[in-house]
Design an enzyme around this catalytic site. Structure first.
Site, PDB file in Angstrom:
ATOM      1  CG  LEU A   1      -1.875  -1.191   1.354  1.00  0.00           C
ATOM      2  CD1 LEU A   1      -2.727  -1.047   2.602  1.00  0.00           C
ATOM      3  CD2 LEU A   1      -2.760  -1.320   0.116  1.00  0.00           C
TER       4      LEU A   1
ATOM      5  N   GLY B   1       2.289  -5.633   8.324  1.00  0.00           N
ATOM      6  CA  GLY B   1       2.301  -4.226   7.953  1.00  0.00           C
ATOM      7  C   GLY B   1       1.263  -3.965   6.879  1.00  0.00           C
ATOM      8  CG  ASP B   2       2.172  -1.031   3.998  1.00  0.00           C
ATOM      9  OD1 ASP B   2       3.127  -1.793   4.215  1.00  0.00           O
ATOM     10  OD2 ASP B   2       2.307   0.098   3.494  1.00  0.00           O
ATOM     11  CD  GLU B   3       5.896  -5.954   2.945  1.00  0.00           C
ATOM     12  OE1 GLU B   3       5.977  -7.095   3.427  1.00  0.00           O
ATOM     13  OE2 GLU B   3       6.875  -5.277   2.616  1.00  0.00           O
TER      14      GLU B   3
END
Length: 573
Positions: free
Chosen positions: A446, A487-489
């Site tokens: 993201l 996280g944002d992965e």
């Protein structure tokens, strides 16, 4: 005085009944106790493995944080322009943000490869809060082994120190505390030598306190290094003996752990007796955990223990019921043996046979449940006892399944985690290798998520991640896999053979869905995403290769500009 056969038969039947009742009760109790012990051992072993996996995930999270810092544009400027305050201030701000998000970080430092390893940026955790150390308080660290060893590593590789007591001079709260150091070199693009390194000091006690907080009450935690030196123990006087000039080894206290320390076995589950290890009897599970990083220490021994009395306390209600059942049977046998000798023989044998079959794990068979006398009450009590044990076993099974689900799924979004993703990807590759076809991995990162997280808080960030997960699930088929790495992965795994155009269309569809505004508490939150695509067999033959190629493609897409899609074959151009 002569006694008649009825009296003798009654006495005999009474004695036989009492004996049968006592043996049935004892055997059922012994069997239930053994079942409870086996279940407790399996639960302990599963909990230990889940805890080991969480330790590995924590270490990987630290490595990702180090990689983010080591590749930040300001880090090279801070090293190459020591008199420039702007890049140093920017790195100090990043350090503080990471330390706020990770309470177990004692200290974060940027150390130069020149000037005898002089600290360029340093943030310490003190009682008053996070403090940036500057000026003459910055120290030279070139004489420490971790500096030299880290500078020899390639870009992106992580150095892991031995777990020890921190005796480095300084005022942070980690001084003279159990500490773990992780470091990563800082290298300029195309540079031959490292310009410096990023070092984080991790609070060992704090990290394990957070992990132990998720364990049931009464569980005791043990940790030893690869040689068996005790690092964490319920008795703190036994820890870090080598720091005080003596060796206190786990295998000396628990002989069953010796084979794990030597590497002969990966796991051991055992019970201790009254006089073992100067502790109360307990049930313990130990495993050997290998940490695959560049380090002098590649193996840890992790253990969990539960007091034996606590495990056996679950059988106390059952023991009380069994005692009541046996007492009732004895009373019935004494009162009714003379007149009901023939009538009571068959029901007692049925109950005894049912207890035997149940103890052996077989169906208990028919019981005289419809009788209106004491034997019917006994049979119903035995059936109730069987139900209680079955219910306890079902409860233990549910807990085990919950632990297994926790080990394979992300706690926030409920999506498969890295472990389950890797298992499925290995399976898809194996199927494609046998039957032909292909597999595609879409690595999604993201854009602007950190800005959103910093502006609206972690609650908003968590809500956004859940919405993103729901959108991804809604846009994909049930046969595809949507996973969160952390996280944002995110990662999308496509099983079927697909053309490059088809995969590109899917990626554009995902990109369009992910960039749609998100409503949160009256705000419209705008995100972007960068997608990297790795394919089997075009980009690699193994899981590690495909994942790495997809990751590289994602970074290539991000480098071109936020909100892009990139195949690995295109990323190399």
């Amino acid at each position: 005085m002569k006694y008649g056969i009825a009296f003798k038969l009654g006495v005999l039947l009474a004695l036989v009944g009492v004996l049968a009742a006592g043996l049935s009760g004892f055997y059922a109790y012994a069997a239930s106790r053994e079942i409870l012990l086996k279940s407790a051992k399996q639960e302990l072993l599963t909990s230990t493995r889940v805890l080991a996996r969480r330790i590995t995930l924590n270490r990987e999270e630290v490595s990702r944080n180090l990689l983010m810092l080591a590749t930040h544009p300001a880090v090279l400027r801070a090293l190459q322009e020591p008199d420039a305050e702007a890049p140093a201030e920017q790195m100090a701000t990043l350090f503080k943000q990471l330390m706020l998000a990770n309470p177990s970080y004692f200290q974060l430092r940027l150390i130069s490869a020149s000037a005898h390893g002089l600290e360029r940026v340093r943030v310490d955790r003190q009682l008053a809060g996070l403090i940036r150390v500057s000026g003459e308080d910055l120290q030279e660290k070139g004489h420490f082994d971790y500096v030299a060893d880290t500078l020899k590593l390639a870009a992106g590789e992580t150095y892991l120190s031995r777990i020890s007591i921190n005796h480095e001079r300084g005022a942070n709260t980690g001084q003279d505390q159990p500490t773990l150091q992780l470091a990563m070199p800082v290298r300029s693009q195309g540079g031959d030598a490292a310009a410096g390194l990023i070092v984080v000091n991790v609070d060992l006690n704090g990290m394990f306190a957070l992990l132990q907080a998720d364990l049931p009450a009464g569980f005791k935690l043990f940790l030893a290094n690869g040689e068996g030196d005790i690092l964490i123990h319920p008795d703190s006087a036994r820890t870090f003996g080598f720091d005080r000039g003596r060796r206190v080894l786990m295998q000396d206290e628990m002989a069953q752990v010796a084979d794990i320390v030597s590497g002969r076995f990966d796991a051991a589950v055992f019970e201790t007796s009254e006089n073992d290890y100067a502790m109360a009897p307990m049930v313990a599970a130990f495993i050997g955990q290998t940490i695959k990083v560049h380090s002098n220490e590649s193996r840890l021994v992790l253990g969990l223990a539960q007091p034996l009395a606590e495990v056996l306390s679950r059988s106390q209600p059952l023991a009380s019921e069994l005692l009541q059942i046996v007492s009732l049977l004895c009373l019935l046998c004494l009162l009714l043996a003379a007149g009901l000798a023939r009538a009571i023989t068959r029901p007692i044998n049925a109950v005894s046979a049912a207890a035997q079959r149940f103890a052996e794990g077989l169906p208990p068979g028919p019981l005289p449940l419809a009788r209106k006398d004491e034997l019917g009450s006994l049979a119903r009590s035995f059936a109730w006892m069987q139900g209680q044990i079955s219910e306890q076993m079902a409860d233990l099974l549910r807990k085990q399944e919950a632990l297994e689900h926790l080990a394979q799924h992300d706690m926030l979004t409920g999506l498969p985690n890295r472990r389950l993703l890797e298992v499925r990807l290995d399976g898809f590759i194996a199927a494609a290798r046998r039957h032909g076809g292909g597999v595609c991995v879409l690595f999604i990162d993201l854009d602007r998520f950190k800005v959103l997280n910093d502006r609206y808080g972690h609650d908003a960030g968590d809500a956004v991640l859940k919405i993103i997960a729901e959108r991804l699930l809604g846009m994909m088929r049930e046969v595809d896999t949507v996973a969160r790495l952390g996280g944002d992965e995110f990662v999308v795994l496509l099983e079927a053979q697909t053309s490059m155009d088809h995969v590109a269309a899917i990626a554009e569809k995902l990109l369009s869905g992910l960039t749609a505004p998100i409503a949160y508490q009256g705000h419209e939150l705008a995100l972007g995403a960068s997608i990297g695509i790795g394919r089997y067999p075009q980009d690699g033959q193994t899981r590690a290769e495909i994942m790495a190629k997809a990751d590289q493609a994602m970074y290539a897409a991000k480098a071109v500009g936020q909100g892009g899609v990139r195949f690995y074959s295109s990323a190399k151009e």
